[in-house]
Design a protein around this motif. Structure first.
Motif, short mmCIF file in Angstrom:
data_model
loop_
_atom_site.label_atom_id
_atom_site.label_comp_id
_atom_site.label_asym_id
_atom_site.label_seq_id
_atom_site.Cartn_x
_atom_site.Cartn_y
_atom_site.Cartn_z
N MET A 1 22.75 -14.48 -2.36
CA MET A 1 21.98 -13.36 -1.81
C MET A 1 20.51 -13.51 -2.18
SD MET A 1 22.60 -9.29 -2.39
CE MET A 1 21.53 -8.09 -1.59
N LYS A 2 19.65 -13.40 -1.17
CA LYS A 2 18.21 -13.58 -1.40
C LYS A 2 17.65 -12.44 -2.24
CE LYS A 2 14.04 -14.83 1.16
NZ LYS A 2 13.10 -13.95 0.45
N LYS A 3 16.81 -12.81 -3.19
CA LYS A 3 16.20 -11.81 -4.05
C LYS A 3 15.17 -10.99 -3.27
CE LYS A 3 16.50 -14.20 -8.52
NZ LYS A 3 15.72 -14.67 -9.69
N SER A 26 15.07 -7.60 -13.78
CA SER A 26 15.98 -6.79 -12.97
C SER A 26 16.42 -7.51 -11.70
CB SER A 26 15.30 -5.47 -12.58
OG SER A 26 14.99 -4.72 -13.74
N GLY A 27 16.01 -8.76 -11.56
CA GLY A 27 16.50 -9.56 -10.44
C GLY A 27 15.54 -9.75 -9.28
N TRP A 28 14.29 -9.30 -9.43
CA TRP A 28 13.31 -9.49 -8.37
C TRP A 28 12.65 -10.86 -8.46
CZ3 TRP A 28 11.45 -5.53 -4.91
CH2 TRP A 28 12.05 -4.27 -5.09
N LYS A 29 12.20 -11.37 -7.33
CA LYS A 29 11.26 -12.51 -7.31
C LYS A 29 9.87 -11.88 -7.34
CE LYS A 29 9.28 -16.51 -6.65
NZ LYS A 29 9.61 -17.39 -5.50
N VAL A 30 9.10 -12.20 -8.36
CA VAL A 30 7.83 -11.51 -8.60
C VAL A 30 6.65 -12.45 -8.39
CG1 VAL A 30 6.43 -10.22 -10.26
CG2 VAL A 30 8.93 -9.94 -10.24
N GLU A 77 8.13 -16.58 1.58
CA GLU A 77 9.29 -15.70 1.41
C GLU A 77 9.76 -15.02 2.69
OE1 GLU A 77 10.80 -15.65 -1.38
OE2 GLU A 77 9.30 -16.57 -2.69
N GLU A 78 8.87 -14.89 3.66
CA GLU A 78 9.13 -14.23 4.94
C GLU A 78 9.29 -12.71 4.80
OE1 GLU A 78 12.48 -16.19 6.69
OE2 GLU A 78 11.27 -17.91 7.35
N THR A 79 9.13 -12.19 3.60
CA THR A 79 9.25 -10.75 3.40
C THR A 79 8.54 -10.35 2.12
OG1 THR A 79 10.79 -8.90 3.18
CG2 THR A 79 11.41 -10.94 2.12
#
Length: 284
Positions: A1-3, A26-30, A77-79
């Motif tokens: 699952m994409k972050k 917390s699992g984010w790509k920052v 990231e496209e988002t």
């Protein structure tokens, strides 16, 4: 699952750095952004610990820099799921003592920097009809305080900006906004403010001096609970991100909540007023 992807401004220290770490944990790509990458050592230390954080140059005072950074993130990231407008500066001077150059600079960073970054992410979030924009404001955005009128004016401006966006962008395009209002923070921020004062000639010996001395003296007697660490503020913000819907505004401590009670008692989250404006002006 994409972050999920978060962009945080002003991350070389303080709340921005703490938020970058807390989000990554917390699992984010920052994407931790800052004006001067030479000050990115703390972020690179977090990378060395295995956290999913990228350090990226972004100067909130230059739209070209903001646009370039956001475009680079979107290409990769496209988002962008979350923008945290954290970059900001304090300013302690009376209006009479303030130079035009100085107060324009405070507004350029604290207000126009926030608008530049928000403007850059809105089209991408609007296309997806989802996204969140969080801004680190202050209790000074709700309650004016002595010798802080320029700083408080910038935070009042930011509050009005996001309060307005929330009345139509949120219901129509699904983009949520949250204004974070801490009280005192134990970080380099206050030290930087005092350094600015020193570098601009120190406090002036004028008719305001007795009031200034009273103000500075009162701060020595503030209760300890007024202060939070950057990590404590970051923890509150990350926890609040799980709320649906997001509150429009939130204080980060019981002390801050009590200090602002006359402004917030009837509508602590700001969502009641927002809904009333939508119904009145947009028939939503």
């Amino acid at each position: 699952m994409k972050k999920q992807v978060a962009v945080v401004t002003g991350t070389s220290s303080g709340v921005g750095l703490a938020l970058s770490e807390a989000l990554a944990q917390s699992g984010w790509k920052v994407y931790a952004t800052m004006r001067n990458l030479d000050r990115g050592e703390a972020v690179r230390d977090l990378q060395d610990k295995g956290l999913d954080i990228e350090c990226l140059q972004l100067d909130v005072q230059l739209q070209e820099s903001v646009d370039h950074a956001i475009s680079a993130i979107m290409k990769q990231e496209e988002t962008i799921d979350l923008l945290v407008n954290n970059a900001g500066i304090g300013y302690i001077r009376t209006t009479e003592q303030a130079t035009e150059e100085a107060y324009k600079n405070v507004f350029d960073i604290n207000v126009f920097g926030v608008i530049r970054c928000t403007k850059a992410v809105l089209p991408h979030m609007r296309e997806r009809k989802q996204g969140r924009v969080v801004t680190i404001s202050s209790i000074g955005g709700l309650v004016g305080q002595p010798f802080n009128e320029i700083y408080c004016a910038t935070k009042f401006a930011v509050e009005g900006y996001f309060e307005s966006l929330a009345t139509y962008v949120t219901p129509e395009f699904g983009i949520e906004f949250m204004i974070v209002e801490p009280a005192g923070i134990s970080s380099a921020f206050a030290n930087h403010v005092m350094k600015q004062v020193s570098e601009s000639g120190g406090f002036y010996k004028d008719e305001y001096e007795p009031l200034l001395n009273a103000y500075l003296g009162s701060r020595e007697h503030f209760p300890p609970e007024i202060m939070q660490t950057s990590e404590q503020v970051a923890e509150v913000v990350v926890k609040q991100l799980s709320a649906h819907p997001l509150p429009l505004r939130m204080r980060t401590s019981a002390w801050a909540e009590d200090f602002c009670r006359y402004k917030t008692a009837s509508d602590p989250t700001g969502l009641i007023q927002t809904k009333e404006v939508q119904q009145l002006m947009l028939r939503k």
